[in-house]
Design an enzyme around this catalytic site. Structure first.
Site, PDB file in Angstrom:
ATOM      1  N   HIS A   1       0.267   6.454   5.830  1.00 21.90           N
ATOM      2  CA  HIS A   1       0.621   6.079   4.456  1.00 21.90           C
ATOM      3  C   HIS A   1       1.902   6.747   3.980  1.00 21.90           C
ATOM      4  O   HIS A   1       2.187   7.897   4.274  1.00 21.90           O
ATOM      5  CB  HIS A   1      -0.541   6.285   3.491  1.00 21.90           C
ATOM      6  CG  HIS A   1      -0.961   7.697   3.216  1.00 21.90           C
ATOM      7  ND1 HIS A   1      -0.435   8.434   2.188  1.00 21.90           N
ATOM      8  CD2 HIS A   1      -1.891   8.488   3.815  1.00 21.90           C
ATOM      9  CE1 HIS A   1      -1.024   9.625   2.147  1.00 21.90           C
ATOM     10  NE2 HIS A   1      -1.907   9.693   3.133  1.00 21.90           N
TER      11      HIS A   1
ATOM     12  N   ASP B   1       1.734  15.139   3.602  1.00 22.15           N
ATOM     13  CA  ASP B   1       0.634  14.167   3.543  1.00 22.15           C
ATOM     14  C   ASP B   1       1.170  12.905   2.866  1.00 22.15           C
ATOM     15  O   ASP B   1       1.267  12.848   1.651  1.00 22.15           O
ATOM     16  CB  ASP B   1      -0.524  14.787   2.765  1.00 22.15           C
ATOM     17  CG  ASP B   1      -1.673  13.812   2.473  1.00 22.15           C
ATOM     18  OD1 ASP B   1      -1.658  12.699   3.004  1.00 22.15           O
ATOM     19  OD2 ASP B   1      -2.562  14.184   1.686  1.00 22.15           O
TER      20      ASP B   1
ATOM     21  N   GLU C   1      -2.421   4.771  -0.657  1.00 24.35           N
ATOM     22  CA  GLU C   1      -3.578   5.413  -0.026  1.00 24.35           C
ATOM     23  C   GLU C   1      -4.217   6.417  -0.963  1.00 24.35           C
ATOM     24  O   GLU C   1      -5.442   6.510  -1.073  1.00 24.35           O
ATOM     25  CB  GLU C   1      -3.147   6.114   1.275  1.00 24.35           C
ATOM     26  CG  GLU C   1      -4.304   6.557   2.174  1.00 24.35           C
ATOM     27  CD  GLU C   1      -4.775   8.001   1.946  1.00 24.35           C
ATOM     28  OE1 GLU C   1      -5.749   8.405   2.603  1.00 24.35           O
ATOM     29  OE2 GLU C   1      -4.193   8.717   1.105  1.00 24.35           O
ATOM     30  N   GLU C   2      -3.389   7.174  -1.663  1.00 24.54           N
ATOM     31  CA  GLU C   2      -3.889   8.291  -2.475  1.00 24.54           C
ATOM     32  C   GLU C   2      -4.668   7.833  -3.702  1.00 24.54           C
ATOM     33  O   GLU C   2      -5.316   8.636  -4.354  1.00 24.54           O
ATOM     34  CB  GLU C   2      -2.724   9.204  -2.905  1.00 24.54           C
ATOM     35  CG  GLU C   2      -1.996   9.893  -1.745  1.00 24.54           C
ATOM     36  CD  GLU C   2      -2.815  10.993  -1.078  1.00 24.54           C
ATOM     37  OE1 GLU C   2      -3.962  11.222  -1.480  1.00 24.54           O
ATOM     38  OE2 GLU C   2      -2.290  11.609  -0.132  1.00 24.54           O
TER      39      GLU C   2
ATOM     40  N   ASP D   1      -3.047  10.686   9.916  1.00 19.78           N
ATOM     41  CA  ASP D   1      -3.026  11.338   8.603  1.00 19.78           C
ATOM     42  C   ASP D   1      -3.215  12.840   8.795  1.00 19.78           C
ATOM     43  O   ASP D   1      -3.600  13.291   9.883  1.00 19.78           O
ATOM     44  CB  ASP D   1      -4.134  10.758   7.703  1.00 19.78           C
ATOM     45  CG  ASP D   1      -3.784  10.836   6.214  1.00 19.78           C
ATOM     46  OD1 ASP D   1      -2.927  11.664   5.834  1.00 19.78           O
ATOM     47  OD2 ASP D   1      -4.381  10.083   5.439  1.00 19.78           O
TER      48      ASP D   1
ATOM     49  N   HIS E   1      -2.283  18.718  -0.461  1.00 20.16           N
ATOM     50  CA  HIS E   1      -2.107  18.365  -1.878  1.00 20.16           C
ATOM     51  C   HIS E   1      -1.506  19.517  -2.680  1.00 20.16           C
ATOM     52  O   HIS E   1      -1.966  19.858  -3.772  1.00 20.16           O
ATOM     53  CB  HIS E   1      -3.400  17.851  -2.516  1.00 20.16           C
ATOM     54  CG  HIS E   1      -3.718  16.440  -2.100  1.00 20.16           C
ATOM     55  ND1 HIS E   1      -4.545  15.610  -2.816  1.00 20.16           N
ATOM     56  CD2 HIS E   1      -3.287  15.702  -1.048  1.00 20.16           C
ATOM     57  CE1 HIS E   1      -4.618  14.429  -2.211  1.00 20.16           C
ATOM     58  NE2 HIS E   1      -3.865  14.468  -1.128  1.00 20.16           N
TER      59      HIS E   1
END
Lengths: 336, 331
Positions: free
Chosen positions: B60, B164, B194-195, B217, B303
């Site tokens: 992603h 990410d 995606e998130e 990922d 994150h």
């Protein structure tokens, strides 16, 4: 008035038949084809005059309500909410239960009998009951059974400057707009999808989006207006009377940017009052439709409603008009 | 790998606004694939044709951010979250908008907790003195992300925001370039959104209709002091996911990946994650079902603005992916 008729109809999620029948009679007069899919969505297709672009417009027929889950020995009914309903908004509210419209009231322990701890604790639906006046389980069983739906019993009341109070404005405003759209001729192909079970997880729209297979889709909604009381501006979401709310993002979809911009440009060019939906809250059929098959560009246009998901949601006729006008102008202007 | 990764890390690309990443990726892969397209959700789909099995590879492009919901009279921007924002990792961070406007993400001090998901008490300071000035630089609906800025640690560890999943994108790009001799039809999907719920991958998987789906990922690494409780370590090789909260990987794919690693003689780690989700879950449930699995890159501080991965892990992940694509199920 069509909206008044629509709001009066009882149609909790999964029990949309009355609304669907009403919409079907109207749709069959104007659409080229009307089908009901296996999920219960009514899909009204109308061929365009000049373009092969296929635009899906979606509004959900269902409203939040209740379902009877048990009958107690004392004749009171236990219930669960159908869709998101704040328990604080239901106490002492009249309801109609089941197909026979048995009148009832949702009750809690009277304030005189509550302990201080009980008074300060927020009541949950589990703590409440539905009173249909029955004295015993046997008496109640003659009137209702588990699985019966209940809906708010609430008058239509016009007040203030062009405001209306009713149940089910979310999303009968969208349903009415689509019924009006069907009466007109547009350059592009349109399918007006009157969906089911939105309030319990966009379930109808998952199937409707797949079945319609459109080039783009616009969901017409009623959405939260949090513009009462001491709410800081950024948390107001949108405001009653300020026009149709265009969403850039909510919990279930991010608006397709080009479609979002074309809608905003249309509103500006046509002088239609509009506002942004400013808080990332709620979800709606666009979230399901955008993910159908290989993906569909989607946007959401909403009528701001105060006290949404209650017996007394409040909307402005000017916003309701603006929602219809924006879709109408968009289809005329952009879909040639 | 390093150049590819650094170029991808520098591109702005919040969930729902992946266009810049798409442009960078398209320029990298165009000479190496037979067909390229974008779709309604914003995915970039790059196809290498072949007569064999149809495999979808998915990494992603998007990362988490802060969407502007309003500006107050003093010019501070109010925000909502785009994806799984951790407030504690965000306070007083430099953030940047797609148009280059810089800001500091900060918080109200009264009645504040960094442990909840409430975004109402955060704001972005772009230096504006009034609402009008703020909204002449940035529009409501614009999304800020942690400002790019990759840096290297010892042992080939690189840290940056958006690792990410730009690390996964870089692995996919290198594999796409290296895969010159496969009989299989491979669709490399650089997915969007995606998130916010695996949205891009779901639509892409439908249109591609693959037999096998493999996502690339990052996954939280468990090797920091009192860190996440997982056996995965940085630098110990690519991870073969067994499961996370969103899917149980197809045992055929798990075995296929381990067999490919065996053929190459590279070490892999098994990954069992008790949280999280990734694009493989969206692929798995598409149409009548897809054999789905994931190559994960161990990542510290997921994150945050300093997501750290090992370059050697990424290089070996690309080699593993290429070998897997040549013979996915070890037949």
């Amino acid at each position: 008035m069509v909206l008044r008729e629509l709001c009066r109809l009882r149609g909790a999620s999964g029990d949309e038949g009355r609304v669907r029948d009403f919409v079907r009679i109207h749709s069959e007069k104007y659409a080229d084809s009307v089908t009901v899919d296996r999920m219960g969505n009514l899909l009204a297709f109308k061929k365009g005059a000049s373009s092969h672009k296929h635009v899906m417009l979606a509004a959900h027929m269902d409203e939040v309500g209740f379902i009877v889950v048990g009958i107690n020995d004392n004749g009171l009914l236990s219930y669960e909410p159908v869709g998101a309903i704040d328990p604080r908004a239901v106490i002492s509210k009249p309801v109609l239960v089941g197909d026979n419209e048995v009148p009832g009231v949702i009750g809690a322990k009277a304030i005189h009998l509550q302990t201080k701890a009980e008074f300060e604790k927020m009541l949950r639906h589990d703590d409440l009951y539905m009173d249909i006046g029955a004295q015993s389980k046997a008496e109640a069983e003659k009137l209702v059974e588990p699985g019966d739906y209940a809906t708010f019993a609430s008058d239509w009341r016009e007040f203030g400057e062009g405001l209306v109070k009713s149940k089910a404005l979310d999303d009968r405003v969208g349903v009415m707009a689509l019924m009006s759209i069907l009466e007109n001729e547009y350059p592009c192909d349109i399918t007006c999808a009157f969906t089911v079970q939105e309030e319990v997880g966009l379930r109808g729209a998952i199937c409707a989006g797949y079945n319609v297979e459109a080039d783009e889709a616009i969901a017409l909604e009623g959405t939260t207006a949090n513009d009462l009381g001491d709410v800081p501006d950024p948390l107001k979401v949108c405001r009653v009377g300020r026009g149709v709310a265009i969403s850039f993002m909510d919990r279930t979809s991010i608006a397709n940017r080009p479609l979002f911009q074309r809608l905003r440009d249309t509103a500006i060019a046509a002088g239609i009052p509009w506002q942004l939906k400013q808080f990332i809250a709620g979800g709606n059929d666009a979230g399901a439709i955008q993910l159908s098959r290989g993906g569909v560009p989607t946007a959401v246009l909403s009528v701001p409603c105060r006290n949404i998901h209650s017996a007394s949601s409040v909307a402005s006729f000017s916003d309701i008009e603006a929602q219809f006008s924006l879709v109408d102008r968009y289809l005329r202007r952009e879909c040639k | 790998m390093k150049d590819t990764l650094l170029r991808l890390l520098n591109a702005y690309g919040a969930a729902g606004c992946e266009g810049n990443v798409t442009d960078v990726l398209a320029s990298m892969v165009a000479p190496h694939c037979d067909e390229m397209r974008t779709d309604a959700l914003g995915n970039l789909i790059c196809i290498k044709k072949g007569a064999g099995r149809k495999v979808m590879v998915c990494a992603h492009m998007d990362h988490i951010g802060f969407v502007v919901t309003d500006a107050d009279e003093k010019g501070f921007l109010r925000v909502g979250s785009v994806g799984g924002i951790r407030k504690s990792a965000s306070i007083n961070r430099r953030v940047v908008f797609e148009n280059g406007v810089n800001g500091v993400l900060s918080n109200e001090l009264d009645d504040f907790s960094a442990d909840d998901r409430k975004m109402e008490n955060l704001f972005i300071d772009i230096g504006a003195a009034s609402r009008d000035e703020a909204l002449s630089s940035v529009s409501i609906g614009d999304v800020a992300v942690y400002a790019p800025g990759a840096f290297e640690l010892l042992n080939g560890v690189v840290a940056a925001p958006a690792m990410d999943d730009r690390a996964g994108c870089a692995v996919a790009v290198e594999a796409l370039k290296a895969l010159t001799d496969s009989a299989n039809e491979v669709a490399f999907v650089f997915s969007a959104q995606e998130e916010v719920g695996l949205r891009g991958a779901k639509a892409a998987a439908y249109s591609i209709d693959p037999e096998i789906g493999i996502s690339i990922d990052v996954t939280p690494s468990g090797d920091t002091p009192k860190g996440p409780k997982t056996a995965v370590k940085l630098g110990a090789g690519p991870c073969v996911k067994v499961r996370d909260s969103s899917l149980v990987c197809s045992p055929k794919v798990v075995r296929g990946l381990e067999a490919a690693a065996g053929r190459l003689g590279i070490a892999v780690q098994r990954e069992v994650l008790t949280m999280g989700g990734n694009d493989a879950a969206a692929m798995q449930l598409t149409r009548a079902g897809v054999l789905a699995g994931t190559i994960s890159i161990a990542c510290r501080y997921v994150h945050s603005a300093s997501e750290a991965v090992s370059l050697p892990d990424c290089e070996r992940a690309a080699a593993l992916l290429v070998e897997f694509l040549r013979n996915p199920l070890g037949e």
